[in-house]
Scaffold this motif. Structure first.
Motif, PDB file in Angstrom:
ATOM      1  N   LEU A 179      -2.330  29.456 -27.783  1.00 50.33           N
ATOM      2  CA  LEU A 179      -2.726  30.287 -27.858  1.00 50.33           C
ATOM      3  C   LEU A 179      -3.898  30.201 -28.942  1.00 50.33           C
ATOM      4  N   ASP A 180      -5.310  30.171 -28.127  1.00 50.86           N
ATOM      5  CA  ASP A 180      -6.519  29.183 -28.994  1.00 50.86           C
ATOM      6  C   ASP A 180      -7.269  30.869 -29.821  1.00 50.86           C
ATOM      7  N   ASP A 181      -8.064  30.218 -31.596  1.00 51.03           N
ATOM      8  CA  ASP A 181      -8.178  30.743 -31.783  1.00 51.03           C
ATOM      9  C   ASP A 181      -7.495  32.121 -32.779  1.00 51.03           C
ATOM     10  N   PHE A 182      -6.369  32.257 -32.360  1.00 49.86           N
ATOM     11  CA  PHE A 182      -5.265  33.048 -32.820  1.00 49.86           C
ATOM     12  C   PHE A 182      -6.031  33.492 -34.317  1.00 49.86           C
ATOM     13  N   ALA A 236      -3.908  23.412 -37.076  1.00 50.24           N
ATOM     14  CA  ALA A 236      -4.870  24.499 -37.921  1.00 50.24           C
ATOM     15  C   ALA A 236      -5.579  23.810 -37.876  1.00 50.24           C
ATOM     16  N   GLU A 237      -7.193  24.867 -37.205  1.00 45.40           N
ATOM     17  CA  GLU A 237      -7.823  24.344 -36.790  1.00 45.40           C
ATOM     18  C   GLU A 237      -9.603  24.237 -38.278  1.00 45.40           C
ATOM     19  N   GLY A 238      -9.580  23.339 -37.427  1.00 47.45           N
ATOM     20  CA  GLY A 238     -11.629  23.311 -38.489  1.00 47.45           C
ATOM     21  C   GLY A 238     -11.269  22.528 -40.250  1.00 47.45           C
TER      22      GLY A 238
HETATM   23 MG    MG Z   1     -10.310  26.988 -31.519  1.00 41.84          MG
END
Ligand code: MG
Ligand code: C2E
Ligand code: MG
Ligand code: MG
Length: 284
Positions: A179-182, A236-238
């Motif tokens: 699930l992206d951009d959660f 954890a993105e970014g």
């Molecule tokens: Mg994303």
């Protein structure tokens, strides 16, 4: 006078709209050619285990080198790709290309690696989507569990019943789902529990300056607890700074992705990263 000025403004507005529309039509036409002219390509951003700094997988990110405008960011051309129906051929190409690349790297480095591929809501809603995934797996021969399909929280929750049905088919294939951009959408906790999701990707907005805001840290902690309770892992993105990384490592984030470790890389550069990382292991 005022009336005239007003009319002048309208004319300018009109012209601006017309220009935008023409530009947009041109972009559409250019995109139709982009695939055949080899202007589309993929970059691969490593996904890293923070406790040992090793690459566990990659996210494939679509790029378009326009002959005149240069590199166009996905945020600008993917909406056009979606609205024109080009997402079906392009999406299928991305999937196969990414699976192909993974197979090559798995063979070259004898490593278990995963490949994450973004799937847009429109692709996902298409009746032929499962076939496209099945074909990409069959044609490349990768283990289904090494493929992770990324859907945004917003796309999934917009039609969670549909997602239940499609995810069940993906699970039957053995493919994994992220699930992206959660945290940026509106997740229903009951669907979160019922959907067979493997990974939550915490949106970059919560990770950025994590060390400067107590509330961000607490939110990330809660997401980690939620993921654990639901048997999911977390990316954890970014992650851009050492301070963010240190906090995430201490909090027990399974995986991280971000400029601190690696930017999205051209395939040959990604291969060099893998070579540097795994050659010493092969020697002992
Ligand atoms: Mg994303
Ligand atoms: P996403 O799936 O959330 O991908 C992560 C985005 O964050 C990528 O942007 C990546 O380059 C960027 N990023 C990674 N680490 C950092 C960091 O430390 N700092 C900052 N500031 N940014 C970071 P990108 O490549 O511009 O892609 C944007 C979005 O476009 C993606 O967001 C995804 O939603 C979409 N996209 C990209 N490739 C595809 C594709 O093949 N198919 C579909 N349907 N969508 C795609
Ligand atoms: Mg993604
Ligand atoms: Mg994002």
């Amino acid at each position: 006078h005022a009336k005239q000025a007003g009319r002048g403004r309208w004319m300018m507005f009109d012209q601006a709209m017309q220009l935008a529309a023409v530009h947009r039509l041109q972009m559409e036409a250019d995109l139709r050619d982009a695939m055949h002219r080899q202007q589309l390509f993929l970059e691969y951003q490593p996904i890293v285990a923070p406790h040992d700094g090793r690459v566990r997988g990659f996210e494939a990110l679509l790029r378009w080198r326009h002959p005149v405008h240069g590199l166009v960011p996905p945020a600008r051309f993917i909406p056009i790709v979606e609205e024109t129906g080009l997402i079906d051929p392009i999406g299928a190409w991305v999937l196969r290309e990414a699976c192909c690349q993974l197979r090559d790297w798995q063979q070259a480095f004898d490593m278990h690696l995963t490949m994450s591929v973004n799937v847009s809501a429109i692709q996902f809603a298409d009746g032929g989507f499962i076939d496209v995934v099945t074909r990409a797996l069959a044609e490349t021969g990768i283990a289904p569990a090494s493929l992770k399909l990324e859907l945004t929280e917003t796309a999934v929750m917009a039609d969670a019943e549909k997602a239940l049905a499609v995810f069940a088919q993906l699970k039957a294939l053995g493919v994994r789902v992220s699930l992206d951009d959660f945290g940026t959408g509106y997740s229903s906790l009951s669907y979160l529990r019922r959907l067979p999701i493997d990974t939550l990707k915490i949106d970059r907005s919560f990770i950025s300056k994590l060390d400067c805001f107590d509330d961000k840290r607490q939110i990330v902690e809660v997401v980690l607890m939620l993921a654990r309770a639901l048997g999911m892992d977390v990316v954890a993105e970014g992650v851009e700074t050492e301070a963010e990384l240190a906090l995430l490592r201490d909090m027990g984030s399974d995986l991280v992705q971000g400029y601190f470790y690696y930017r999205p890389l051209a395939p040959d550069v990604a291969a060099q990263v893998l070579a540097g990382q795994f050659a010493p292991v092969a020697m002992c």
